[in-house]
Scaffold this active site. Structure first.
Site: not given
Length: 333
Positions: A209, A241
């Site tokens: 990523k 999160d």
């Protein structure tokens, strides 16, 4: 007629160790579980906010000479939770507790452990310094974002791992056949390797990523390195999160041919759109622990919450008895 012993004879006698467990207001349910596992009760505590937001804390029992363990999860509102934790430690120090161990199931500001650009703080170091200045002798933490945070605190740090709790559930529920352990990025391969050992040598993969340092909580999942086709992909991370990174990784694994995706993470922060993203992604089940409190509105059918209390209580017991916390993890802690 016997001669009475002088008072000094009793003074020289070694006092009996006394374990006392304290809790802030952030996650009292977890603290109560820990105390119950230890066969004790939380020390009664008065805590409230003044009209201007200042926090007041007072313990309702004497803590003099005690081995004090003060538990607080650094959850939202995180700054208030950290400040309350610091005030509890200061109160214990001023009340003559013999040893103060700070139990942080989730360490606030752990992601700010280094400078990405100039003129930035290293907030994780500042948090460690604050607890040392408040009077903490020792820290107990669960799955720190990075291992080097242990070196930020000038004293012993017991770094607990939720891996045994999470992996045991995955083994019971999904077995080990046709399982591949997937790291959401290359930086957490070491954690994925430990998962692989727990799941009978399951193969590894990771998601490649990219991240824009100017836009926090946003990443782009490019491709999967490793074979996931027709396997149950166990996607492991330390925290969820906003859920963007892990949800994109789960959808990418589906496109790469994974038969199913199971997400396993220690800390369920679940900020903003996290619940919506997790519910709409390809993941069959999201497994987390209760290091952070999860409010009823953030619960959903595919979310499984495991208790971390047995692990924390075992560590507290070892510290109190001057035993080995490392032995709880097969010498890996």
């Amino acid at each position: 007629m016997s001669t009475p012993r002088p008072p000094s004879a009793n003074i020289r006698k070694k006092p009996k160790k006394q374990l006392m467990v304290f809790s802030g207001r952030a996650n009292p349910g977890l603290a109560q579980e820990v105390a119950a596992e230890l066969g004790t009760e939380l020390v009664p505590t008065s805590a409230y906010d003044f009209a201007n937001g200042e926090i007041y804390v007072r313990f309702e029992e004497s803590v003099r000479g005690s081995d004090a363990f003060v538990i607080q999860s650094h959850t939202s509102p995180i700054n208030e939770c950290i400040m309350e934790h610091l005030l509890m430690v200061d109160a214990l120090k001023r009340a003559s507790a013999k040893r103060i161990t700070v139990v942080m199931p989730f360490y606030g500001y752990a992601r700010q452990d280094k400078k990405h650009r100039g003129r930035e703080p290293i907030s994780a170091r500042l948090v460690a310094d604050l607890f040392k200045a408040a009077g903490a002798h020792r820290l107990i933490c669960v799955d720190l974002h990075t291992d080097q945070i242990q070196g930020f605190f000038d004293g012993p740090v017991d770094h607990l791992m939720a891996l045994p709790v999470l992996s045991a559930y995955v083994r019971r529920t999904y077995g080990t056949a046709d399982v591949v352990v997937v790291s959401p990025d290359a930086g957490r391969i070491k954690v994925a390797e430990q998962w692989s050992k727990q799941l009978g040598g399951a193969p590894l993969a990771f998601v490649h990523k990219t991240r824009d340092i100017n836009r926090p909580n946003e990443t782009v999942a490019n491709r999967v390195v490793g074979e996931v086709r027709d396997r149950i992909a166990v996607l492991v991370d330390d925290m969820i999160d906003t859920g963007g990174t892990i949800a994109k990784a789960a959808d990418l694994l589906q496109r790469e041919g994974a038969r199913a995706v199971v997400i396993a993470a220690t800390h369920a922060i679940l900020s903003g759109p996290a619940v919506e993203r997790l519910q709409s992604c390809f993941a069959e089940e999201i497994i987390v622990t209760n290091t952070l409190p999860i409010s009823p509105e953030k619960e959903f059918p595919s979310l499984t919450v495991l208790s971390i209390a047995p692990l924390i209580s075992a560590a507290v017991k070892e510290v109190f008895l001057d035993g080995s916390v490392t032995s709880l993890f097969g010498e890996r802690a």
